[in-house]
Scaffold this active site. Structure first.
Site, PDB file in Angstrom:
ATOM      1  N   ASP A  27      35.296  50.534   9.762  1.00  0.00           N
ATOM      2  CA  ASP A  27      34.117  51.034   9.059  1.00  0.00           C
ATOM      3  C   ASP A  27      33.117  51.598  10.062  1.00  0.00           C
ATOM      4  OD1 ASP A  27      35.146  50.426   6.654  1.00  0.00           O
ATOM      5  OD2 ASP A  27      33.984  48.587   6.342  1.00  0.00           O
ATOM      6  N   ASP A  29      33.808  52.813  12.983  1.00  0.00           N
ATOM      7  CA  ASP A  29      34.356  54.066  13.505  1.00  0.00           C
ATOM      8  C   ASP A  29      34.114  55.227  12.558  1.00  0.00           C
ATOM      9  OD1 ASP A  29      35.180  52.858  15.765  1.00  0.00           O
ATOM     10  OD2 ASP A  29      37.281  52.639  15.154  1.00  0.00           O
ATOM     11  N   GLU A 103      17.381  26.978  32.017  1.00  0.00           N
ATOM     12  CA  GLU A 103      18.228  28.060  31.504  1.00  0.00           C
ATOM     13  C   GLU A 103      19.512  28.121  32.308  1.00  0.00           C
ATOM     14  OE1 GLU A 103      16.087  31.744  32.001  1.00  0.00           O
ATOM     15  OE2 GLU A 103      14.231  30.803  31.322  1.00  0.00           O
ATOM     16  N   LYS A 105      22.149  29.661  34.739  1.00  0.00           N
ATOM     17  CA  LYS A 105      22.081  30.655  35.814  1.00  0.00           C
ATOM     18  C   LYS A 105      23.331  31.514  35.717  1.00  0.00           C
ATOM     19  CE  LYS A 105      20.883  31.187  40.669  1.00  0.00           C
ATOM     20  NZ  LYS A 105      21.900  32.139  41.086  1.00  0.00           N
ATOM     21  N   ASP A 107      26.047  34.177  36.454  1.00  0.00           N
ATOM     22  CA  ASP A 107      26.538  34.668  37.730  1.00  0.00           C
ATOM     23  C   ASP A 107      26.924  36.146  37.634  1.00  0.00           C
ATOM     24  OD1 ASP A 107      27.225  34.615  40.344  1.00  0.00           O
ATOM     25  OD2 ASP A 107      29.079  33.482  40.088  1.00  0.00           O
ATOM     26  N   ARG A 126      18.597  45.204  41.891  1.00  0.00           N
ATOM     27  CA  ARG A 126      17.593  44.452  42.586  1.00  0.00           C
ATOM     28  C   ARG A 126      17.322  45.005  43.984  1.00  0.00           C
ATOM     29  NH1 ARG A 126      16.725  38.778  43.472  1.00  0.00           N
ATOM     30  NH2 ARG A 126      16.255  38.567  45.667  1.00  0.00           N
ATOM     31  N   TYR A 212      15.918  37.577  30.799  1.00  0.00           N
ATOM     32  CA  TYR A 212      15.161  36.326  30.871  1.00  0.00           C
ATOM     33  C   TYR A 212      13.749  36.474  31.393  1.00  0.00           C
ATOM     34  CZ  TYR A 212      17.085  36.806  35.550  1.00  0.00           C
ATOM     35  OH  TYR A 212      17.458  37.306  36.762  1.00  0.00           O
ATOM     36  N   LYS A 274      12.449  26.313  35.373  1.00  0.00           N
ATOM     37  CA  LYS A 274      11.190  27.035  35.580  1.00  0.00           C
ATOM     38  C   LYS A 274      10.054  26.260  34.932  1.00  0.00           C
ATOM     39  CE  LYS A 274      13.786  31.306  35.057  1.00  0.00           C
ATOM     40  NZ  LYS A 274      14.147  32.440  34.192  1.00  0.00           N
ATOM     41  N   LYS A 298      22.523  24.490  41.822  1.00  0.00           N
ATOM     42  CA  LYS A 298      23.824  25.166  41.928  1.00  0.00           C
ATOM     43  C   LYS A 298      24.953  24.159  41.766  1.00  0.00           C
ATOM     44  CE  LYS A 298      22.582  29.433  43.531  1.00  0.00           C
ATOM     45  NZ  LYS A 298      22.474  29.906  44.911  1.00  0.00           N
ATOM     46  N   CYS A 391      64.653  42.191  45.508  1.00  0.00           N
ATOM     47  CA  CYS A 391      63.934  42.057  44.245  1.00  0.00           C
ATOM     48  C   CYS A 391      64.549  40.966  43.371  1.00  0.00           C
ATOM     49  CB  CYS A 391      63.965  43.386  43.512  1.00  0.00           C
ATOM     50  SG  CYS A 391      63.337  43.291  41.833  1.00  0.00           S
ATOM     51  N   CYS A 394      66.279  42.964  40.235  1.00  0.00           N
ATOM     52  CA  CYS A 394      67.405  43.890  40.380  1.00  0.00           C
ATOM     53  C   CYS A 394      68.183  43.709  41.680  1.00  0.00           C
ATOM     54  CB  CYS A 394      66.921  45.327  40.296  1.00  0.00           C
ATOM     55  SG  CYS A 394      65.971  45.832  41.739  1.00  0.00           S
ATOM     56  N   CYS A 409      59.289  46.554  44.920  1.00  0.00           N
ATOM     57  CA  CYS A 409      60.655  46.962  44.648  1.00  0.00           C
ATOM     58  C   CYS A 409      60.584  48.443  44.318  1.00  0.00           C
ATOM     59  CB  CYS A 409      61.210  46.185  43.456  1.00  0.00           C
ATOM     60  SG  CYS A 409      62.742  46.901  42.833  1.00  0.00           S
ATOM     61  N   CYS A 414      65.024  49.297  38.194  1.00  0.00           N
ATOM     62  CA  CYS A 414      64.861  47.841  38.180  1.00  0.00           C
ATOM     63  C   CYS A 414      64.453  47.389  36.767  1.00  0.00           C
ATOM     64  CB  CYS A 414      63.789  47.471  39.197  1.00  0.00           C
ATOM     65  SG  CYS A 414      63.243  45.775  39.126  1.00  0.00           S
TER      66      CYS A 414
HETATM   67  P1  AMP Z   1      19.942  33.534  44.194  1.00  0.00           P
HETATM   68  O1  AMP Z   1      20.696  34.839  44.112  1.00  0.00           O
HETATM   69  O2  AMP Z   1      20.820  32.354  44.417  1.00  0.00           O
HETATM   70  O3  AMP Z   1      18.731  33.617  45.064  1.00  0.00           O
HETATM   71  O4  AMP Z   1      19.397  33.291  42.732  1.00  0.00           O
HETATM   72  C1  AMP Z   1      18.456  34.158  42.178  1.00  0.00           C
HETATM   73  C2  AMP Z   1      19.131  35.015  41.157  1.00  0.00           C
HETATM   74  O5  AMP Z   1      19.626  34.259  40.070  1.00  0.00           O
HETATM   75  C3  AMP Z   1      18.195  35.961  40.527  1.00  0.00           C
HETATM   76  O6  AMP Z   1      17.988  37.108  41.315  1.00  0.00           O
HETATM   77  C4  AMP Z   1      18.912  36.306  39.246  1.00  0.00           C
HETATM   78  O7  AMP Z   1      19.734  37.427  39.477  1.00  0.00           O
HETATM   79  C5  AMP Z   1      19.843  35.136  39.006  1.00  0.00           C
HETATM   80  N1  AMP Z   1      19.663  34.485  37.711  1.00  0.00           N
HETATM   81  C6  AMP Z   1      20.675  34.239  36.849  1.00  0.00           C
HETATM   82  N2  AMP Z   1      20.254  33.636  35.740  1.00  0.00           N
HETATM   83  C7  AMP Z   1      18.911  33.489  35.863  1.00  0.00           C
HETATM   84  C8  AMP Z   1      17.886  32.928  35.025  1.00  0.00           C
HETATM   85  N3  AMP Z   1      18.170  32.386  33.837  1.00  0.00           N
HETATM   86  N4  AMP Z   1      16.623  32.966  35.489  1.00  0.00           N
HETATM   87  C9  AMP Z   1      16.328  33.505  36.705  1.00  0.00           C
HETATM   88  N5  AMP Z   1      17.256  34.034  37.526  1.00  0.00           N
HETATM   89  C10 AMP Z   1      18.540  34.028  37.128  1.00  0.00           C
HETATM   90 ZN    ZN Z   2      63.674  45.398  41.307  1.00  0.00          ZN
END
Ligand code: AMP
Ligand code: ZN
Length: 648
Positions: A27, A29, A103, A105, A107, A126, A212, A274, A298, A391, A394, A409, A414
């Site tokens: 739908d 699409d 919150e 963190k 990655d 950044r 955030y 925070k 961490k 291989c 084969c 290979c 194969c």
């Molecule tokens: P660090 O890179 O270890 O200095 O951690 C700081 C980075 O954590 C920030 O630059 C954000 O990119 C990241 N980050 C991820 N989640 C959050 C969050 N909920 N609040 C603030 N920073 C966060």
């Molecule tokens: Zn092969």
């Protein structure tokens, strides 16, 4: 058109931001296609927040520096309960009544989004916190970032851009198949993606965000209100969070999150705590590097010891042979792990990993278990890992190219490779045979109906009906899809052959240049390498491929089966008006959409790039052209308008 845009944006938000779609993909699409049709017919009415702006490729020349109006900060780390308590005591000494927001963190990579009058103006990385890179075009391809806010606000918001684990897996599978090095974890993959110069690659890899922070001055009184406001504005905000003044409660939250970590759709590396009140935050202020009002707990990386029992070597489509370790089962980040990747032969040699060793296993990007290293102290002398010379599928010789980390290979027939190759051949970017997906290929392969590419085109409806789950109707449909594919322009076929280093884009360029696959198969290396952007690696790979008897046979068989070997796309002649010119588009055009102007320029032989540099030959400027026009004038680059282009 306005209605469609509003509706599609609403559906996209439900799908990407709220994870709660209310309409089916088909739908969606249908409505999307309707919008595209209207926009094509009325280019002057295209809405600024149209979802069509999110697709379409631009080739950027590089990223410009972007000075952040509000600097980005980093966070002070904590690795234990004690360190958290120290933080708590320091805060409570000043504000005994302080409460915290905890919150996840995420990655990924921090990104900063600036909206002017509600419209996304700049998206930046950044960088060092004060100067980042302008990656606006790429961030526009991230589906959950609004291009337009409901309110005409001028605001800068911050958050984390990440690659969902599922996407990461898909991407790495693809890369492994095509012999590229895999990304180590989703964060690296996200970083690599955001720095892509080809924006269509960004659109393909489904990045996502969690916001955030409001970096521009805000009316909100607490972090909690900020998160709510940011969510109200239409951004993705992570729902998992806790407000409390108690470190015990925060510690429980951390343990809980740690247990659930494996089951999240994205990677996290900790929990950020925070001070909730923004007034208190302001009073606490910053150290040289980081705010005094926040700390990042961490998680320790999970690593476990396991015994390496044996190694399986598996063959992929391109013949890349990948080693997988069989391990004594261990509990790792919540799941039982008994197999882990050893990446490739070079990795095994570099780390001197041997069968019988006690090894450290971890979850790369917290999903794919991988062998990290050997626990040397636990080794009683064993022989160096035997590396297969032939291989496993084969029995053909395995080669270890100098520029590669993997074994290959190179036997064109194969069986293990064949099946994978058929799957690739039929896939969307290759021959695009609808209905010929992995499971059907598997059936064709096991029922001995198809063991090589040409056999696909010899299939009859009577053959197909014999497949499990097929009826007259479905067999006819697949048969017709196969017949239709015979008429594909030859770059689809070339890409489908799966020649090393020859991707979809190179295939197109090659067919544009040589027009016919037979001609390409006889072209010499220099002629191929001379094509703009291709070079010797591709040229050599093509030579090696077409030098084999098998490849020549394959081409003539395909030709006999009625498969088109010619390029059917538009050909740009060397004497086209803008042949070889590097052109930049800027400003608002009146009659053409950006994508149309780009297509027209390309038809005229130009290469269209995203930013003005000394290499630029020409700038086509519409109204309200900004910095690109200024830069062109500064560099003395000729500037023309839309009329000029249309006349040409
Ligand atoms: P660090 O890179 O270890 O200095 O951690 C700081 C980075 O954590 C920030 O630059 C954000 O990119 C990241 N980050 C991820 N989640 C959050 C969050 N909920 N609040 C603030 N920073 C966060
Ligand atoms: Zn092969």
């Amino acid at each position: 058109m306005k209605e469609l845009v509003a509706l599609l944006n609403q559906y996209a938000k439900e799908y990407y931001t709220e994870d709660n779609p209310t309409v089916s993909d088909s739908d969606y699409d249908k409505l999307y296609r309707e919008l595209v049709e209207l926009e094509t017919a009325h280019p002057d009415l295209v809405q600024a927040d149209s979802p069509t702006h999110r697709v379409g490729g631009l080739i950027l020349e590089g990223f410009e520096k972007y000075e952040h109006e509000y600097p980005l900060y980093s966070l002070q780390d904590a690795f234990s309960r004690e360190e958290l308590d120290t933080f708590d005591q320091r805060i409570k000494a000043e504000f005994p009544q302080a409460s915290y927001m905890a919150e996840l963190k995420i990655d990924g990579l921090s990104v900063s989004l600036t909206y002017v009058d509600g419209r996304l103006q700049v998206g930046a990385t950044r960088g060092d916190g004060s100067i980042g890179e302008n990656i606006t075009e790429n961030l526009k391809r991230v589906q959950d970032i609004p291009l337009q806010l409901d309110k005409p606000l001028t605001i800068t918001v911050r958050g984390e851009c990440y690659l969902p684990r599922k996407e990461f897996e898909r991407l790495n599978n693809e890369r492994q198949e095509s012999g590229q090095t895999e990304f180590a974890n989703p964060r690296n993959a996200a970083a690599g993606t955001l720095r892509q110069l080809d924006t269509s690659v960004v659109a393909e890899r489904k990045l996502a965000t969690f916001l955030y922070q409001e970096a521009s001055p805000t009316e909100r009184a607490t972090q909690d209100e900020v998160l709510k406001e940011v969510a109200d504005l239409g951004f993705s905000v992570n729902p998992r969070r806790l407000i409390t003044s108690s470190m015990d409660a925060i510690w429980d939250f951390i343990q809980e999150v740690g247990r659930d970590r494996d089951h999240l759709a994205y990677d996290i590396d900790g929990v950020v705590i925070k001070v909730n009140s923004l007034a208190m935050q302001e009073e606490l202020g910053f150290t040289v590097k980081a705010p005094r009002w926040a700390v990042a707990y961490k998680f320790p990386a999970e690593e476990k010891e396991a015994e390496l029992l044996s190694v399986d070597w598996q063959v992929g489509r391109t013949g890349v042979v990948t080693p997988t370790a069989n391990l004594s089962p261990v509990q790792l980040a919540g799941t039982t792990v008994s197999r882990a990747t050893l990446h490739n032969v070079d990795y095994i040699a570099e780390k001197d990993i041997r069968i019988g060793d006690t090894v450290l296993v971890y979850k790369a990007g917290d999903i794919i278990p991988a062998v990290l290293s050997v626990v040397e102290s636990k080794r009683d002398s064993q022989e160096v890992m035997p590396i297969p010379e032939t291989c496993p599928s084969c029995g053909g010789d395995l080669l270890h190219y100098e520029d590669e980390v993997a074994l290959r290979c190179i036997n064109a027939s194969c069986p293990a490779q064949l099946k994978e190759r058929l799957i690739h051949f039929a896939s969307r970017d290759a021959m695009n045979i609808t209905g010929l997906g992995p499971s059907v290929v598997e059936k064709l392969f096991t029922s001995d109906l198809v063991s090589d590419i040409p056999a696909i085109f010899q299939l009859t409806i009577a053959d197909l009906v014999t497949l499990e789950g097929f009826q007259e109707k479905s067999a006819t449909k697949l048969y017709e899809a196969i017949q239709a594919a015979k008429q594909n322009s030859a770059e689809k076929l070339l890409f489908g052959l799966g020649i090393r280093h020859v991707g979809a884009k190179a295939s197109k360029q090659l067919m544009e240049a040589f027009e016919n696959l037979q001609a390409l198969s006889q072209a010499d290396e220099e002629a191929i390498a001379a094509i703009d952007g291709l070079g010797l690696v591709i040229a050599k790979s093509l030579r090696d491929y077409f030098a084999t008897e098998n490849a020549r046979l394959l081409l003539s068989e395909l030709e006999q089966d009625g498969v088109n070997l010619s390029y059917l796309g538009k050909k740009v002649s060397a004497d086209a008006a803008l042949s070889g010119q590097i052109v930049v588009l800027t400003g608002k055009l009146e009659h053409l959409k950006r994508s149309e102007a780009k297509a027209k320029l390309e038809e005229l032989g130009a290469k269209v790039t995203g930013s003005v540099s000394k290499k630029t030959n020409l700038v086509v400027a519409g109204s309200d052209a900004g910095s690109k026009l200024a830069k062109a004038q500064e560099l003395g680059i000729p500037v023309v308008d839309e009329e000029w282009l249309l006349t040409l």
